[in-house]
Design a protein around this motif. Structure first.
Motif, PDB file in Angstrom:
ATOM      1  N   SER A 159       0.842  -1.194   0.000  1.00  0.00           N
ATOM      2  CA  SER A 159       0.000   0.000   0.000  1.00  0.00           C
ATOM      3  C   SER A 159       0.876   1.243   0.000  1.00  0.00           C
ATOM      4  N   GLU A 160       0.308   2.317  -0.519  1.00  0.00           N
ATOM      5  CA  GLU A 160       0.983   3.612  -0.523  1.00  0.00           C
ATOM      6  C   GLU A 160      -0.078   4.673  -0.275  1.00  0.00           C
ATOM      7  N   ILE A 161       0.070   5.384   0.832  1.00  0.00           N
ATOM      8  CA  ILE A 161      -0.920   6.390   1.217  1.00  0.00           C
ATOM      9  C   ILE A 161      -0.257   7.760   1.222  1.00  0.00           C
ATOM     10  N   ASN A 220      -1.457 -16.613  14.102  1.00  0.00           N
ATOM     11  CA  ASN A 220      -2.438 -16.175  13.109  1.00  0.00           C
ATOM     12  C   ASN A 220      -2.972 -14.764  13.329  1.00  0.00           C
ATOM     13  N   LYS A 221      -2.814 -14.188  14.498  1.00  0.00           N
ATOM     14  CA  LYS A 221      -3.274 -12.812  14.744  1.00  0.00           C
ATOM     15  C   LYS A 221      -2.167 -11.779  14.510  1.00  0.00           C
ATOM     16  N   ALA A 222      -0.980 -12.222  14.134  1.00  0.00           N
ATOM     17  CA  ALA A 222       0.136 -11.295  13.886  1.00  0.00           C
ATOM     18  C   ALA A 222      -0.179 -10.343  12.735  1.00  0.00           C
ATOM     19  N   GLY A 223      -1.171 -10.685  11.932  1.00  0.00           N
ATOM     20  CA  GLY A 223      -1.559  -9.833  10.822  1.00  0.00           C
ATOM     21  C   GLY A 223      -2.029  -8.455  11.245  1.00  0.00           C
ATOM     22  N   VAL A 224      -2.436  -8.302  12.501  1.00  0.00           N
ATOM     23  CA  VAL A 224      -2.843  -6.971  12.960  1.00  0.00           C
ATOM     24  C   VAL A 224      -1.654  -6.019  12.986  1.00  0.00           C
ATOM     25  N   MET A 225      -0.438  -6.555  12.921  1.00  0.00           N
ATOM     26  CA  MET A 225       0.767  -5.729  12.947  1.00  0.00           C
ATOM     27  C   MET A 225       1.461  -5.687  11.591  1.00  0.00           C
ATOM     28  N   LEU A 226       0.822  -6.232  10.576  1.00  0.00           N
ATOM     29  CA  LEU A 226       1.392  -6.254   9.239  1.00  0.00           C
ATOM     30  C   LEU A 226       0.573  -5.352   8.327  1.00  0.00           C
ATOM     31  N   PRO A 227       1.132  -4.782   7.281  1.00  0.00           N
ATOM     32  CA  PRO A 227       2.543  -4.828   6.919  1.00  0.00           C
ATOM     33  C   PRO A 227       3.364  -3.865   7.776  1.00  0.00           C
ATOM     34  N   CYS A 228       4.657  -3.870   7.525  1.00  0.00           N
ATOM     35  CA  CYS A 228       5.549  -2.935   8.213  1.00  0.00           C
ATOM     36  C   CYS A 228       5.412  -1.564   7.551  1.00  0.00           C
ATOM     37  N   ASN A 229       5.068  -0.562   8.334  1.00  0.00           N
ATOM     38  CA  ASN A 229       4.948   0.784   7.783  1.00  0.00           C
ATOM     39  C   ASN A 229       6.302   1.474   7.701  1.00  0.00           C
ATOM     40  N   VAL A 230       6.507   2.127   6.575  1.00  0.00           N
ATOM     41  CA  VAL A 230       7.684   2.961   6.345  1.00  0.00           C
ATOM     42  C   VAL A 230       7.138   4.318   5.926  1.00  0.00           C
ATOM     43  N   THR A 266       4.144  10.396   3.148  1.00  0.00           N
ATOM     44  CA  THR A 266       3.656   9.169   2.530  1.00  0.00           C
ATOM     45  C   THR A 266       3.929   7.992   3.443  1.00  0.00           C
ATOM     46  N   ILE A 267       2.952   7.099   3.533  1.00  0.00           N
ATOM     47  CA  ILE A 267       3.104   5.855   4.290  1.00  0.00           C
ATOM     48  C   ILE A 267       3.137   4.701   3.293  1.00  0.00           C
ATOM     49  N   LEU A 268       4.208   3.918   3.352  1.00  0.00           N
ATOM     50  CA  LEU A 268       4.329   2.715   2.534  1.00  0.00           C
ATOM     51  C   LEU A 268       4.079   1.504   3.426  1.00  0.00           C
ATOM     52  N   GLY A 269       3.221   0.624   2.984  1.00  0.00           N
ATOM     53  CA  GLY A 269       3.007  -0.644   3.684  1.00  0.00           C
ATOM     54  C   GLY A 269       3.887  -1.690   3.026  1.00  0.00           C
TER      55      GLY A 269
END
Length: 133
Positions: free
Chosen positions: A33-35, A71-81, A53-56
């Motif tokens: 993602s790119e915001i 399986n709940k680790a997805g709440v912390m993904l992706p890594c934001n840059v 800009t936030i890159l996922g």
């Protein structure tokens, strides 16, 4: 303990964005993602905001491994840059420290994956720093 890894680049925003994307790719990350926060704040709030800009970013094999383990680790993904223009020609680049953020999950196997992701994100930041000198 810092929750992020950062550096500052002396360049224009678009050049910094391209460099960050290339450095992420070199470390095995894809951009999910790119915001454009400046654009969104103008559109939704009619507020003028700095270039931001936030890159996922995600490393697919490590993301898969993390979700297989927890399986709940997805709440912390992706890594934001993030990239933000702090003044004209000065761009701060920062990424989440996934090792620090994943410490809330008590899982040693997940911590090992988070450490590898952190190492790769540090390589991105340090590569950008080296290019800046």
């Amino acid at each position: 303990m810092n929750y992020y890894i950062s550096t500052t680049l002396q360049t224009d925003f678009q050049s910094a964005l391209a460099r960050v994307k290339d450095a992420l790719k070199d470390e095995g990350f894809g951009i999910l993602s790119e915001i454009n926060i400046q654009e969104k704040f103008k559109e939704k709030l009619d507020i003028n905001f700095r270039k931001y800009t936030i890159l996922g970013a995600c490393n697919p094999p490590l993301g898969h491994e993390a979700l297989t383990i927890e399986n709940k680790a997805g709440v912390m993904l992706p890594c934001n840059v993030i990239l933000q223009e702090t003044e004209p020609g000065v761009i701060e680049v920062a990424s989440i420290d996934p090792f620090t953020s994943m410490q809330v999950i008590d899982n040693d196997a997940l911590s090992q994956i988070a450490k590898e992701v952190k190492d790769r994100l540090e390589n991105v930041i340090y590569t950008l720093e080296g290019e800046n000198t």
